[in-house]
Write a protein that holds these residues in place. Sequence first.
Motif, PDB file in Angstrom:
ATOM      1  N   ARG A 109       0.818  -1.214   0.000  1.00  0.00           N
ATOM      2  CA  ARG A 109       0.000   0.000   0.000  1.00  0.00           C
ATOM      3  C   ARG A 109       0.851   1.262   0.000  1.00  0.00           C
ATOM      4  O   ARG A 109       0.544   2.240  -0.669  1.00  0.00           O
ATOM      5  N   ALA A 133       2.378   1.775  -3.431  1.00  0.00           N
ATOM      6  CA  ALA A 133       1.301   2.135  -4.363  1.00  0.00           C
ATOM      7  C   ALA A 133       0.900   3.596  -4.179  1.00  0.00           C
ATOM      8  O   ALA A 133       0.705   4.322  -5.165  1.00  0.00           O
ATOM      9  N   ASN A 188      -2.000   1.259  -8.687  1.00  0.00           N
ATOM     10  CA  ASN A 188      -2.831   0.241  -8.063  1.00  0.00           C
ATOM     11  C   ASN A 188      -1.983  -0.678  -7.184  1.00  0.00           C
ATOM     12  O   ASN A 188      -0.930  -1.144  -7.627  1.00  0.00           O
ATOM     13  N   PRO A 189      -2.424  -0.968  -5.968  1.00  0.00           N
ATOM     14  CA  PRO A 189      -1.671  -1.877  -5.094  1.00  0.00           C
ATOM     15  C   PRO A 189      -1.441  -3.268  -5.698  1.00  0.00           C
ATOM     16  O   PRO A 189      -0.427  -3.901  -5.422  1.00  0.00           O
ATOM     17  N   VAL A 229       1.848  -3.340  -7.519  1.00  0.00           N
ATOM     18  CA  VAL A 229       2.990  -3.451  -6.610  1.00  0.00           C
ATOM     19  C   VAL A 229       3.104  -4.879  -6.090  1.00  0.00           C
ATOM     20  O   VAL A 229       4.197  -5.446  -6.046  1.00  0.00           O
TER      21      VAL A 229
END
Length: 136
Positions: free
Chosen positions: A46, A49, A55-56, A59
């Motif tokens: 998170r 990102a 967008n997480p 990642v």
Amino acid sequence: MSRRTPLMLNIATGDTRPINRQIVDGVRRLIASGELPVGAALPSVRGLAQQLSINPNTVAKAYGELAAEGWVESRAGLGLFVLPPRQLLSDAERERRLGEAVDRFTGDVIGLGYSSDEVLDRVAGELAACLPRKRA
């Protein structure tokens, strides 16, 4: 708990590589150069990102690839950490990957009009920048 610092990654929207590939390549470069030392904690999925405004899931995919390749490891409840370098690929696989990379690179630069010496000097400079830096 380890202190996490932001990764200095540049994500280029005009790059032909997908964003997760840019993250993987950037983290590899930071580890290879010593800017991310063994044991360093990577930002959370998170956190990275948010830092990169992506967008997480992107990642998470990049982190998964780095873990599968042995660059980092996940420690339950603690996060992702840089591993010591180790050779996971056979000599034949390393040779195959180098050949593919050289073929792609050659195809990309052949029409740019640079001499072989100019190209080789530039590549040597980039590789030298990726070597672990000496620490005082």
